[in-house]
Design an enzyme around this catalytic site. Structure first.
Site, short mmCIF file in Angstrom:
data_model
loop_
_atom_site.label_atom_id
_atom_site.label_comp_id
_atom_site.label_asym_id
_atom_site.label_seq_id
_atom_site.Cartn_x
_atom_site.Cartn_y
_atom_site.Cartn_z
N ASP A 27 0.89 -1.23 0.06
CA ASP A 27 0.05 0.02 0.16
C ASP A 27 0.90 1.16 -0.10
O ASP A 27 1.99 1.23 0.29
CB ASP A 27 -0.99 -0.12 1.34
CG ASP A 27 -2.16 0.86 1.05
OD1 ASP A 27 -3.19 0.65 1.79
OD2 ASP A 27 -2.01 1.85 0.22
C1 GLC Z 1 -4.14 4.47 -0.07
C2 GLC Z 1 -5.00 3.27 0.13
C3 GLC Z 1 -5.00 2.57 -0.90
C4 GLC Z 1 -4.74 3.28 -2.43
C5 GLC Z 1 -3.52 3.82 -2.19
C6 GLC Z 1 -3.13 4.68 -3.46
O1 GLC Z 1 -3.66 4.81 1.17
O2 GLC Z 1 -4.76 2.70 1.16
O3 GLC Z 1 -6.18 1.82 -1.25
O4 GLC Z 1 -4.93 2.21 -3.41
O5 GLC Z 1 -3.45 4.54 -1.02
O6 GLC Z 1 -3.94 5.75 -3.62
#
Ligand code: GLC
Length: 751
Positions: free
Chosen positions: A262
């Site tokens: 993430d």
């Molecule tokens: C965010 C989320 C994830 C998302 C990523 C990119 O913090 O947790 O679901 O795809 O970062 O935005």
């Protein structure tokens, strides 16, 4: 002449990446180049949502290209309810809007994998045509507790429904030749302190509930990537967890894709690569340097780096960027809006109907509630979408020929001008982790009384929006506000005094408390957050143009305190910042697990999540059971048949189940058959029942029948016991039911 020979020699010596020469390319890459492939380009503005201007403006992240070996950059972008990229760009009046589809919870409420696949196909086409390679979706964490801020992005409390919907979504998106990133793997079931929270769970509950949904999606749809989650699992960070990302995901389930962190997730880059977390997004110089240093000082063997680089290249050669696809930047948004509408039509759940619906468009309709005039298409955070438009309920009703009572219509239209501006001023200053400001529920009493005299019916919308980065507040989000209950009470008193009906529309991202106010409503339509066409879908459900066929993908309990996880879920405290995402940012990996529900969360309810708990340990204490949903017609079920099939080998044995469904009412409609299994539960404790298959009928005309077929792999009945799957011998009961509390049609068989 010499330069030509040299150039020729060089061109011979330096091959370019092809699908069939990846090992050779890996052997030619320097350590720095390998690190550049694994660690992303970084986010220009870490506003919590991945922001990246490499490749596609407003996308979430990208990998570095290695031009000398023909390795392109690939681009990642959110999100589960539609592609999220900047809708406008400096220097051009061309726009880049994307279709705002229904939220994940609403897709699950359709119980219709075919329609979810069609949503994936349309969404995936926008990913392809806007030049993105991997969509960071679907979100599919289990609805462990109704206060989780991201439940709107997720599907269900049940792993089978969740896994099947996710698999259909992934198949749809990937049919375009672009990738998905099934997230957040795993046990990311709360937003409070999400970067540091340690999910403490038994291996049985992990395997049978929290990982099972991902396992179904991986085995059925082979997503190109999985996104490891922000949290720890039993003390080890998900992205640094070799048991999770290699032993379970790859060795047990046969996952052949890439794991991406993430955004900003995890801490120890060497541990991430060692665990099998291939890509570090969004990436930073610090992560890049840490990876190189770890190899140089011997903490990270090159074989682990090469394994990740190999998988990364296997992903890259599948992507449109590598194939040189000439994207149009002009997907057919009109056609996709129709797909969005069809999915929303099927996801609406009719919870109550005491002679109120269908109604209209004839006569006069009194439309109340600020949300009727400012419909909520989806949730906040990375799961948001820059939609070209949102059809609110007022517009949806007008377009469908409903005549609106003018006194209320004039009041709300004027009132909402000011409220929209006020909210915009507040929202404009908020970082994305705080819920969008809602208009304040206001309407003069005399207008309600007047409307009750001149209208034929009342429709009142209650709205809730929340999202990533924080969990819901019990009082301000889960409970109805005093103003809202007052509005319902005044409307009910005025309209019931005239013998007229009141319908409540729930335009919400997740469950709200129902028991205390639902008696004021003659009918309740749960329309979740239905995307850009929401107003049209709700109008169709009200008039009966569409017969609601949604079913609840979770239990709605009578009181929050009845929830099995209520004692082990964080409560947002007034005196602390809402967005605890960054609350306990302790130095490095050091964890002092001192604060319950914030530093660690105890999954004490174990496998007894949702209906597994209410049906087994707290009988009958629910407002609406899992799988519940009404129709404007009636159905009769008959001829439940079960046949054991499959070869002698245990793992291919299946139960083939068929059932005949007949429409015995006056309106065409679709029905959902939910197939539960009750295990003997002698040698191991088991829930009263577990969903093991489901089927949605096609549209059945009055009097028409169809026979639905369902397959239950015998191995799916096994329990995780002493470190392995084991199937209890004995008498099983197969239950074809309308919902988790329904006795249904039953047959017993011995396994
Ligand atoms: C965010 C989320 C994830 C998302 C990523 C990119 O913090 O947790 O679901 O795809 O970062 O935005």
């Amino acid at each position: 002449m010499l330069t030509i020979i040299l150039a020729a020699a060089l061109s011979v010596a330096t091959p370019v990446l092809r699908e069939d020469n990846i090992p050779q390319i890996v052997s030619l890459l320097t350590l720095e180049e390998k690190a550049a492939i694994l660690v992303g380009c970084g986010s220009t503005a870490f506003d919590g949502i991945g922001r990246n201007d490499v490749g596609v403006k407003g996308s979430a992240g990208a990998t570095h290209p290695i031009p000398r070996l023909g390795i392109p950059s690939i681009v990642f972008a959110d999100g589960p309810a539609g592609l999220r990229i900047d809708p406008v760009r400096p220097g051009t009046d061309k726009t880049y809007y994307c279709t705002g589809f229904p939220i994940g919870t609403m897709l699950a409420s359709t119980w219709n994998t075919a329609i979810v696949r069609s949503v994936g196909e349309a969404m995936g086409n926008e990913v392809l045509e806007y030049g993105v390679d991997v969509l960071l979706a679907p979100g599919m964490n289990i609805h462990r507790n109704p206060l989780c801020g991201r439940n709107f992005e997720y599907f269900s409390e049940d792993p089978l429904l969740c896994g099947e919907i996710a698999a259909a979504y992934v198949q749809g998106v990937q049919s375009n030749g672009v990738g998905t990133s099934v997230k957040h793997f795993a046990l990311n079931n709360q937003e409070l302190n999400r970067l540091h929270n340690d999910a403490r769970v038994s291996e049985r509950a992990a395997r049978e509930i929290y990982l099972r949904a991902f396992e179904i999606a991986v085995r059925k749809a082979q997503p190109w990537t999985l996104m490891s989650s922000y949290n720890y699992i039993n003390g080890v960070h998900a992205s640094e967890n070799r048991w999770l990302l290699t032993d379970v995901l790859r060795d047990d389930w046969g996952f052949r894709g890439v794991v991406v962190t993430d955004w900003g997730g995890g801490y120890d880059t060497a541990a991430q690569i060692h665990a099998g977390n291939d890509l570090i997004q969004s990436g930073s110089d610090a992560r890049y340097n840490a990876l190189i240093e770890a190899v140089k000082d011997g903490r990270l063997a090159m074989e682990y780096v090469d394994a990740c680089v190999t998988r990364a290249l296997e992903l890259i050669v599948k992507c449109p960027a590598f194939r040189g696809y000439k994207f149009s930047e002009a997907p057919d948004l009109e056609a996709h809006a129709k797909v969005c509408r069809a999915a929303a039509d099927e996801g609406i759940v009719l919870l109550k109907n005491h002679g109120a619906l269908p109604a209209g468009p004839d006569g006069v309709t009194a439309l109340l509630g600020v949300t009727s005039y400012a419909f909520i298409a989806g949730g906040t955070g990375s799961g948001d979408v820059h939609r070209p438009y949102v059809v609110d309920l007022r517009q949806g009703l007008s377009d469908a020929g409903f005549k609106l009572e003018s006194g209320l219509d004039e009041f709300y239209t004027a009132y909402m001008q000011d409220e929209r501006w006020r909210c915009k001023m507040i929202d404009g200053n908020n970082s994305w982790v705080i819920d969008r400001e809602r208009p304040i529920e206001v309407v003069p009493d005399e207008l309600i009384k007047q409307a009750a005299l001149t209208s034929d019916r009342a429709v009142v919308t209650i709205g809730r929006v929340f999202g990533e980065g924080k969990d819901r507040d019990l009082y301000y989000s889960y409970m109805l506000q005093e103003r809202e209950v007052e509005l319902l009470r005044k409307t009910a008193d005025a309209f019931h005094a005239q013998g007229k009906k009141v319908t409540v529309i729930l335009n919400v991202g997740g469950v709200v408390e129902m028991a205390s106010w639902q008696d004021l409503a003659d009918a309740i339509l749960l329309c979740w957050q239905p995307g850009e066409e929401g107003g049209h879908s709700v109008a169709s459900a009200l008039s009966g143009e569409v017969n609601p066929s949604g079913r609840l993908p979770m239990t709605i309990s009578r009181r929050y305190e009845d929830e099995p996880s209520a004692a082990n879920f964080p409560r947002v405290f007034e005196d602390k910042p809402f967005n605890y995402s960054f609350y306990r940012r302790l130095e490095g990996n050091k964890k002092d697990y001192v604060v319950k529900d914030i530093d660690y969360t105890d999954y004490a309810e174990d496998i007894y999540v949702g209906y597994r708990y209410f049906g087994t340990k707290a009988r009958g204490a629910v407002a609406y059971p899992f799988g519940y949903g009404l129709s404007y017609t009636s159905f009769r079920w008959s001829d439940l048949k079960i046949e054991k099939t499959g070869s002698l080998s245990e793992d291919s044995k299946c139960l083939k189940v068929s059932l005949t469904v007949t429409n015995t009412g006056k309106r065409a409609g679709k029905d959902v058959v939910e197939l539960y299994v009750k295990a003997p539960g002698r040698s191991i404790d088991k829930p009263e029942r577990e969903l093991k298959a489901f089927a949605k009928t096609p549209l059945l005309e009055p009097g028409q029948s169809c026979t639905v077929q369902m397959t239950v792999p015998v191995e799916s009945l096994a329990s995780w016991e002493n470190g392995a799957w084991s199937l209890e011998k004995g008498r099983y009961r197969i239950i074809a039911a309308r919902n988790a509390s329904d006795k249904g049609l039953r047959k017993a068989l011995r396994l």
